[in-house]
Design a protein around this motif. Sequence first.
Motif, PDB file in Angstrom:
ATOM      1  N   THR A 142      -0.356   4.001 -14.164  1.00  0.00           N
ATOM      2  CA  THR A 142      -0.469   4.011 -12.700  1.00  0.00           C
ATOM      3  C   THR A 142      -0.132   5.352 -12.071  1.00  0.00           C
ATOM      4  O   THR A 142      -0.541   5.628 -10.950  1.00  0.00           O
ATOM      5  N   MET A 195      -2.666  -1.386  -6.297  1.00  0.00           N
ATOM      6  CA  MET A 195      -3.438  -0.166  -6.489  1.00  0.00           C
ATOM      7  C   MET A 195      -4.911  -0.568  -6.553  1.00  0.00           C
ATOM      8  O   MET A 195      -5.225  -1.653  -7.051  1.00  0.00           O
ATOM      9  N   THR A 196      -5.788   0.305  -6.111  1.00  0.00           N
ATOM     10  CA  THR A 196      -7.208  -0.037  -6.124  1.00  0.00           C
ATOM     11  C   THR A 196      -7.645  -0.455  -7.530  1.00  0.00           C
ATOM     12  O   THR A 196      -8.365  -1.443  -7.699  1.00  0.00           O
ATOM     13  N   SER A 205       0.813  -1.227   0.000  1.00  0.00           N
ATOM     14  CA  SER A 205       0.000   0.000   0.000  1.00  0.00           C
ATOM     15  C   SER A 205       0.839   1.266   0.000  1.00  0.00           C
ATOM     16  O   SER A 205       0.333   2.350  -0.261  1.00  0.00           O
ATOM     17  N   ALA A 206       2.106   1.148   0.350  1.00  0.00           N
ATOM     18  CA  ALA A 206       3.025   2.285   0.297  1.00  0.00           C
ATOM     19  C   ALA A 206       4.430   1.714   0.376  1.00  0.00           C
ATOM     20  O   ALA A 206       4.607   0.528   0.672  1.00  0.00           O
ATOM     21  N   ALA A 207       5.406   2.562   0.107  1.00  0.00           N
ATOM     22  CA  ALA A 207       6.787   2.081   0.106  1.00  0.00           C
ATOM     23  C   ALA A 207       7.244   1.740   1.515  1.00  0.00           C
ATOM     24  O   ALA A 207       7.074   2.533   2.448  1.00  0.00           O
ATOM     25  N   LYS A 228      -4.469   6.609   0.381  1.00  0.00           N
ATOM     26  CA  LYS A 228      -4.237   7.619  -0.655  1.00  0.00           C
ATOM     27  C   LYS A 228      -5.143   8.808  -0.381  1.00  0.00           C
ATOM     28  O   LYS A 228      -6.344   8.652  -0.167  1.00  0.00           O
ATOM     29  N   GLU A 255       7.663  -7.555   0.006  1.00  0.00           N
ATOM     30  CA  GLU A 255       6.920  -6.376  -0.414  1.00  0.00           C
ATOM     31  C   GLU A 255       6.165  -6.638  -1.712  1.00  0.00           C
ATOM     32  O   GLU A 255       6.678  -7.283  -2.623  1.00  0.00           O
ATOM     33  N   ARG A 256       4.942  -6.144  -1.749  1.00  0.00           N
ATOM     34  CA  ARG A 256       4.152  -6.224  -2.987  1.00  0.00           C
ATOM     35  C   ARG A 256       3.587  -4.857  -3.273  1.00  0.00           C
ATOM     36  O   ARG A 256       3.447  -4.014  -2.392  1.00  0.00           O
ATOM     37  N   TYR A 257       3.280  -4.642  -4.562  1.00  0.00           N
ATOM     38  CA  TYR A 257       2.847  -3.321  -5.020  1.00  0.00           C
ATOM     39  C   TYR A 257       1.481  -3.434  -5.692  1.00  0.00           C
ATOM     40  O   TYR A 257       1.300  -4.241  -6.598  1.00  0.00           O
TER      41      TYR A 257
END
Length: 441
Positions: A326, A258-259, A233-235, A355, A254-256
């Motif tokens: 993105t 977005m809604t 959800s954030a870095a 966000k 870590e995974r990246y």
Amino acid sequence: MLLPALASPSSKVALRFPERELTYEQLAREARQVAYGLVGKRRVAVWAHVRPETCVVVVGALLAGVPVVPLNPKVGERELAHVLADSEPDLVVDDELPSGPPVDLPEPDGEAPALIVYTSGTTGPPKGVVLPRRALATNLDALAKAWAWTGDDVVVHGLPLFHVHGLGVGVIGPLRRGGTVHHLGSFSVVKAAGALRDGGTMLFGVPTMYHRIAAEPEHAEAFGKARLLVSGSAALPASVHERVEQLTGQRVVERYGMTETLMNTSVRVDGDRRPGTVGLPLDGVELRVVGDEPGEIEVRGPNLFLEYLNRPDATREVFRDGWFRTGDLAVVEPDGYVRIVGRRATDLIKSGGYKIGAGEIENALLEHPAVAEVAVTGEPDDDLGERVVAWVVVRGEAPEPEALSDHVARLLSPHKRPRVVRFVDALPRNDMGKVLKRELR
Ligand code: MLC
Ligand code: AMP
């Protein structure tokens, strides 16, 4: 089928909340009763209180093929009015669940909308992201492969249930696997450690939560025992990554996401958990970085949303030849790992993993009688990643900073409130009158 474990339910625990547990048998029965009450509805909104009933309603709606709009239980009056006017639910579920005899319904089409999740943009009110069932199904399966995630896993988290992290990955995820969700009610390091000592295998959290875990070394052993600690959800700052490893012996995965896209990349369970990188694209997700590096990440694949509700203009704007833009800036390392280095829009703030659009807060503050002019920025914050800062030119006498924070919390949402208010005589502007936010930082 999106939720196969509900078709032939077992006595295994599906949902564990502080006040109540539900087995798959109980969940299947209650969700099928809810489904009965929802059949034929066009859209349903649910107050996403952190409690098992929220999950029962969401699952019931998924069974009935009725799109669900999860509502932040602390949402303010202005934001709520917008979400309801925009999504036009024909039912808003709070304490009383729709009910009737349990029904069995045919599996809805994969392209049918499943969730509508509201997300902030740089200006204007939040947009409803329409997510189809196939995005959830394919994305959760790709994550399962990346993390060797099975029905034996017990996913622990204390995330809110009105975003894709807590609800999509954190609830529908374990239910699709036939595993267990252990929700903490709300996040605390002590509760998370307790749940991991008590059978939890995976922890899902935003970087703020790992920052707090790193600050409470007395619970390190419990986090060291987890099969997987996942951040998104954030870095995740490299310093937090390293501190958690020192304390627990575990490196965070870590995974990246977005809604609009659900999850795009992740470090694999057996991959190199390098601090500052979000790993490789998930199976089925195509990712490219456009322009000179760092360039903008664009993605394509079955994980993508259908559209922004009632916003064809905004939907058109974010697609380029079928690729979703993105707004995140990244470089790709020689072995393909993605390293996110920034964001195209300076007017988007990520605070605690939420966000937040600067324009939305500025508009709310301008409604306060003591605010003549305002600019909102994000500033680095050790705990929240970024904190919302309001720069205010007052009209008449300066109000208490808390009055302005409360005003935003009441109109929009508590997590959008400015954490710092700075009173200034004037805002720096260019010849066109546009505020020069860079000069405020
Ligand atoms: C304080 N509070 C107020 C207030 N001041 N309420 C009203 N008015 C005011 N002026 C209350 C809050 O409501 C809250 O109540 C409590 O005080 C503390 O709130 P907070 O300050 O917001 O908590 P904080 O410590 O900042 O929270 C940190 C956090 C939270 C990490 C717990 O930020 C969080 O849950 N983040 C998760 C965000 C998330 O899920 N993002 C995923 C987006 S999807 P109470 O009762 O709650 O204590 C995405 C895609 C992807 O990004 O990749 O995943
Ligand atoms: P949201 O719109 O709330 O879904 O937030 C999505 C945004 O969160 C992404 O566009 C990124 O900017 C950010 N984000 C999510 N995961 C990560 C991550 N692991 N590292 C850096 N940024 C992230």
